[in-house]
Design an enzyme around this catalytic site. Structure first.
Site, PDB file in Angstrom:
ATOM      1  N   TYR A  78       0.889  -1.248   0.060  1.00  0.00           N
ATOM      2  CA  TYR A  78       0.012   0.052  -0.076  1.00  0.00           C
ATOM      3  C   TYR A  78       0.860   1.483   0.224  1.00  0.00           C
ATOM      4  CZ  TYR A  78      -3.301   3.325   1.966  1.00  0.00           C
ATOM      5  OH  TYR A  78      -4.097   4.554   2.203  1.00  0.00           O
ATOM      6  N   ILE A 115      -8.312   7.743   9.503  1.00  0.00           N
ATOM      7  CA  ILE A 115      -9.619   8.559   9.670  1.00  0.00           C
ATOM      8  C   ILE A 115     -10.532   7.968  10.402  1.00  0.00           C
ATOM      9  CG2 ILE A 115     -11.292   9.747   8.118  1.00  0.00           C
ATOM     10  CD1 ILE A 115      -8.391  11.005   7.693  1.00  0.00           C
TER      11      ILE A 115
HETATM   12  P1  NAD Z   1     -12.320   2.497   1.453  1.00  0.00           P
HETATM   13  O1  NAD Z   1     -11.475   0.986   1.155  1.00  0.00           O
HETATM   14  O2  NAD Z   1     -13.270   2.740   2.758  1.00  0.00           O
HETATM   15  O3  NAD Z   1     -12.770   2.984   0.264  1.00  0.00           O
HETATM   16  C1  NAD Z   1     -12.414   2.624  -1.032  1.00  0.00           C
HETATM   17  C2  NAD Z   1     -13.607   2.668  -1.849  1.00  0.00           C
HETATM   18  O4  NAD Z   1     -12.809   2.258  -3.234  1.00  0.00           O
HETATM   19  C3  NAD Z   1     -14.581   1.400  -1.739  1.00  0.00           C
HETATM   20  O5  NAD Z   1     -15.832   2.079  -1.812  1.00  0.00           O
HETATM   21  C4  NAD Z   1     -14.102   0.317  -2.685  1.00  0.00           C
HETATM   22  O6  NAD Z   1     -15.279  -0.271  -3.209  1.00  0.00           O
HETATM   23  C5  NAD Z   1     -13.567   1.384  -3.868  1.00  0.00           C
HETATM   24  N1  NAD Z   1     -12.869   0.411  -5.154  1.00  0.00           N
HETATM   25  C6  NAD Z   1     -12.039  -0.461  -4.817  1.00  0.00           C
HETATM   26  N2  NAD Z   1     -11.887  -1.013  -5.779  1.00  0.00           N
HETATM   27  C7  NAD Z   1     -12.262  -0.453  -6.889  1.00  0.00           C
HETATM   28  C8  NAD Z   1     -12.137  -0.252  -8.101  1.00  0.00           C
HETATM   29  N3  NAD Z   1     -11.552  -1.427  -8.919  1.00  0.00           N
HETATM   30  N4  NAD Z   1     -13.010   0.387  -8.943  1.00  0.00           N
HETATM   31  C9  NAD Z   1     -13.459   1.352  -8.402  1.00  0.00           C
HETATM   32  N5  NAD Z   1     -13.797   1.510  -6.885  1.00  0.00           N
HETATM   33  C10 NAD Z   1     -13.082   0.723  -6.397  1.00  0.00           C
HETATM   34  O7  NAD Z   1     -11.145   3.802   1.630  1.00  0.00           O
HETATM   35  P2  NAD Z   1     -11.198   5.113   2.123  1.00  0.00           P
HETATM   36  O8  NAD Z   1     -10.768   5.127   3.602  1.00  0.00           O
HETATM   37  O9  NAD Z   1     -12.459   5.893   1.819  1.00  0.00           O
HETATM   38  O10 NAD Z   1      -9.910   5.964   1.426  1.00  0.00           O
HETATM   39  C11 NAD Z   1     -10.187   6.741   0.355  1.00  0.00           C
HETATM   40  C12 NAD Z   1      -8.770   7.263  -0.278  1.00  0.00           C
HETATM   41  O11 NAD Z   1      -7.993   7.966   1.177  1.00  0.00           O
HETATM   42  C13 NAD Z   1      -7.900   5.966  -0.389  1.00  0.00           C
HETATM   43  O12 NAD Z   1      -7.147   6.532  -1.396  1.00  0.00           O
HETATM   44  C14 NAD Z   1      -6.915   5.824   0.869  1.00  0.00           C
HETATM   45  O13 NAD Z   1      -5.772   5.211   0.410  1.00  0.00           O
HETATM   46  C15 NAD Z   1      -6.831   6.945   1.369  1.00  0.00           C
HETATM   47  N6  NAD Z   1      -6.656   6.997   2.696  1.00  0.00           N
HETATM   48  C16 NAD Z   1      -7.634   6.787   3.744  1.00  0.00           C
HETATM   49  C17 NAD Z   1      -7.186   6.783   4.966  1.00  0.00           C
HETATM   50  C18 NAD Z   1      -8.157   6.316   6.101  1.00  0.00           C
HETATM   51  O14 NAD Z   1      -7.798   6.250   7.214  1.00  0.00           O
HETATM   52  N7  NAD Z   1      -9.566   6.117   5.735  1.00  0.00           N
HETATM   53  C19 NAD Z   1      -5.924   7.108   5.600  1.00  0.00           C
HETATM   54  C20 NAD Z   1      -4.875   7.531   4.329  1.00  0.00           C
HETATM   55  C21 NAD Z   1      -5.313   7.429   3.051  1.00  0.00           C
HETATM   56  N1  SER Z   2      -5.921   4.302   7.419  1.00  0.00           N
HETATM   57  C1  SER Z   2      -4.924   3.947   6.299  1.00  0.00           C
HETATM   58  C2  SER Z   2      -4.485   2.521   6.535  1.00  0.00           C
HETATM   59  O1  SER Z   2      -4.388   2.022   7.818  1.00  0.00           O
HETATM   60  C3  SER Z   2      -3.809   4.676   6.088  1.00  0.00           C
HETATM   61  O2  SER Z   2      -3.568   4.840   5.168  1.00  0.00           O
HETATM   62  O3  SER Z   2      -4.123   1.659   5.725  1.00  0.00           O
END
Ligand code: NAD
Ligand code: SER
Length: 319
Positions: free
Chosen positions: A142, A172
């Site tokens: 990742y 988050i």
């Molecule tokens: P999540 O896993 O909750 O949501 C990701 C979404 O992407 C899901 O709804 C999934 O169905 C969709 N997805 C997966 N494969 C797919 C595909 N082939 N085509 C279309 N959609 C697809 O993730 P999130 O927490 O909402 O994260 C959103 C962004 O923020 C990501 O880039 C993640 O790396 C980044 N991020 C999140 C966090 C966190 O703590 N939530 C922290 C750091 C970075």
């Molecule tokens: N919340 C995310 C993870 O734990 C950080 O990018 O993967």
């Protein structure tokens, strides 16, 4: 009014960010897409499509159909799931991302926002007050895709003059949609279990410290950067972003102020090793200086709000 495409609108962040964007741009101007089922709140509030980010032709068709001006790409495979299926993480996070950049380039989409993560850092990175410019040698697939994604964004900015933006989100924490399989998920699960069972078993140790952020701050930061005046931005897809840092024990103590009988035990698993390679706190002064970032929530303020919201859901049998 600009038309905004959200890819990955069914995830933890997408479910809420899509609705926030609709408040600004209007329901009909924000198109939610995901490979999975579109959340009903998005499905009943304007256009939405099923989209696999790996299907470049389908993505291009949607961008043309809705005359898209800006893309927010949230589709990704997160750290813990990515370690179980590294090739899928590479495919979605890299091949999906380059599809977004290519379609945006070919269709003259003005702006793309695609988040990065604290996962870009690794064990050689300074762990306290991690600088904006520092060593990026992550150990998870990742994290590797997030570093490569930042560099790919820089490439499209330099080579094609595109406007690509992104933030290195900390973990988050939210109460609307569940997280999608990351290492920081314990900081969400603890609240659900506190409400449902009055106890939680943590998969990381008591003294584990990671940078975290409450969803309202995440939404503000994302929208602020997406709408920031380009001339003020010296960075592109790699803004450090921070709000708070705490140990799991401090998190449990914060919950105990509201639920005195709450108990926690610790059974660290494979995710401990991932957490140990990430920073404890982040220097986000570039975000604060270049686009005016300021967070609002600290640990206790977040805990109070999380527990009120989850209790209300529990009372309605929604969790
Ligand atoms: P999540 O896993 O909750 O949501 C990701 C979404 O992407 C899901 O709804 C999934 O169905 C969709 N997805 C997966 N494969 C797919 C595909 N082939 N085509 C279309 N959609 C697809 O993730 P999130 O927490 O909402 O994260 C959103 C962004 O923020 C990501 O880039 C993640 O790396 C980044 N991020 C999140 C966090 C966190 O703590 N939530 C922290 C750091 C970075
Ligand atoms: N919340 C995310 C993870 O734990 C950080 O990018 O993967």
């Amino acid at each position: 009014m600009e038309n905004i495409l959200v890819i990955g609108c069914a995830g933890q962040i997408g479910t809420e960010l899509t609705m926030e964007l609709k408040k600004i741009y209007g329901n009909e101007h924000v198109i939610g897409t995901d490979i999975n089922k579109i959340p009903s709140v998005i499905a009943v509030n304007g256009p939405h499509e099923t989209l696999d980010i790996l299907d470049k032709k389908a993505l291009q068709k949607i961008v043309r159909k809705y005359k898209i001006d800006g893309i927010v790409n949230l589709a990704a495979i997160l750290s813990a799931v990515g370690e179980k299926n590294p090739l899928l993480a590479w495919d979605v996070n890299m091949n999906g991302l380059i599809n977004v950049f290519e379609v945006a380039r070919q269709e003259n989409v003005q702006r793309v926002l695609t988040p990065s993560s604290i996962a870009v850092f690794g064990p050689e990175t300074p762990q306290e007050n991690t600088p904006q410019e520092t060593i990026l040698r992550p150990k998870t697939m990742y994290g590797i895709t997030k570093v490569a994604g930042e560099l790919l964004g820089d490439y499209y900015v330099e080579k094609y003059g595109m406007d690509i933006r992104g933030l290195r989100y900390p973990g988050i924490i939210s109460h609307e949609a569940l997280p999608g399989g990351g290492t920081t998920d314990y900081a969400v699960a603890i609240y659900y279990d506190a409400i449902k069972h009055k106890k939680y078993t943590s998969f990381v140790k008591a003294d584990t410290v990671l940078p975290m952020m409450y969803m309202p701050d995440c939404l503000s930061a994302t929208i602020q950067l997406f709408r920031a005046d380009k001339k003020n931005l010296k960075h592109h897809g790699d803004y450090n972003l921070a709000a708070m840092s705490f140990t799991v024990e401090e998190l449990a103590q914060s919950i105990k102020k509201h639920i005195p009988e709450f108990e926690i035990e610790y059974k660290p698993d494979h995710r401990q090793a991932i957490a140990d390679t990430w920073p404890k706190s982040i220097d986000d002064s570039a975000a604060r200086e270049e686009w005016g970032w300021q967070h609002k929530y600290d640990l206790d303020k977040m805990t109070k709000d999380m527990l009120v919201n989850l209790q209300a859901k529990y009372d309605k049998n929604l969790i």
